[in-house]
Design a protein around this motif. Structure first.
Motif: not given
Length: 329
Positions: A100-107, A186-192
């Protein structure tokens, strides 16, 4: 953006009154010389003046059409930004298995992009009109430009981490760099393994759309209405304005000696129509400069922010921007 049905005539006269003073002087001088000092040779046949007036009418009509097109294109771009932002919000919130925290950071980072973009679009250019005396006077009396009331650092800091904020503030095109940061995350999200390859591609397309919309805004901001057309528009109108009283002297002299004084009010009225049309076109040609007729980018950005933070389930949402004297920016 003016939100009323139409400008109050008192407001419009306040905005154009400097021209009215000039027009009174231009109309009064030849009339007084003709009537009081008997300079009867000052009259000019109407035909050449009418030809100049016709040319001025054509060129001012052309300019106003083209400047309206610039304004309408800018509004369409920001309509696309609104739609792309909402799409980005639901993608960042719902796709994949992202904390959730990463989603919030993206928004929040997207809100930072909106903030950086609108501040860049409000930066003055040498050809813009916002610092002309009559526009400064109108602005001081009727409205404020949000981006000029609060500095960028204060507006941007709540939406970025300290590291991101320091990085972005060192860059020239801050809005472009924020989108680049989004792409890296986004790249980091996919790598994780939080999102799949297809999800990353879809979200990268949204970032490409935002780059495209930013570039279209920058094209309008950084390329003025061609100065050659703006120049002949101004020259033709003022040539007509100066010649007009001499033609009206010729016409009113046919009605009798006392009718000569009608030259002053009628020359002011006709000239005011032309100079006001020129001013309206001028106030429309740069839709991000901070005039009362601008695209309300601060208002649209606030609307997007409310929508995105509402998607996150936040309760402490910022209030919508309300019009000041029926003007939204």
């Amino acid at each position: 953006m003016y939100t009323g049905n139409h400008y109050n005539i008192r407001v419009f006269l306040f905005w154009t009154r400097r021209d009215i003073y000039k027009l009174l002087l231009i109309g009064a001088i030849p009339t007084v010389l003709y009537k009081i000092f008997n300079w009867n040779w000052l009259t000019v046949p109407w035909v050449p003046i009418a030809l100049v007036g016709t040319a001025a009418a054509f060129i001012v009509g052309f300019k106003n059409t083209q400047t309206y097109n610039r304004l309408w294109e800018a509004r369409q771009i920001w309509g696309s930004i609104v739609n792309s932002s909402r799409t980005w919000g639901i993608q960042a919130r719902d796709l994949g298995n992202v904390p959730a925290d990463d989603r919030k950071c993206m928004i929040y980072r997207h809100i930072a992009w909106l903030t950086a973009l609108r501040y860049q679009l409000r930066e003055p250019r040498s050809w813009e009109n916002t610092y002309k005396p009559y526009n400064m006077e109108f602005r001081e009396k009727y409205y404020k430009i949000p981006e000029w009331e609060t500095d960028l650092e204060t507006a941007l800091k709540p939406y970025l981490t300290d590291t991101e904020f320091s990085y972005v503030m060192q860059r020239k095109n801050r809005a472009a760099q924020i989108i680049a940061i989004q792409s890296g995350h986004l790249k980091n999200w996919r790598e994780k393994g939080w999102i799949g390859e297809f999800t990353e591609i879809e979200m990268q397309r949204r970032l490409a759309d935002l780059y495209d919309q930013q570039g279209r805004c920058e094209r309008i901001k950084n390329f003025p209405y061609p100065r050659q057309f703006g120049s002949i528009n101004l020259y033709f109108i003022w040539i007509f304005v100066v010649l007009l009283p001499f033609g009206l002297l010729h016409e009113f002299s046919k009605l009798g000696s006392n009718f000569i004084w009608l030259t002053i009010p009628f020359s002011v009225l006709v000239s005011w129509v032309f100079t006001s049309m020129e001013k309206v076109g001028e106030s429309t040609e740069n839709p991000f400069e901070g005039s009362a007729n601008d695209i309300p980018i601060a208002t649209l950005s606030r609307t997007i922010e409310i929508d995105l933070r509402d998607m996150l389930g936040e309760k402490d949402l910022p209030a919508p921007i309300v019009a000041t004297n029926k003007i939204l920016l």
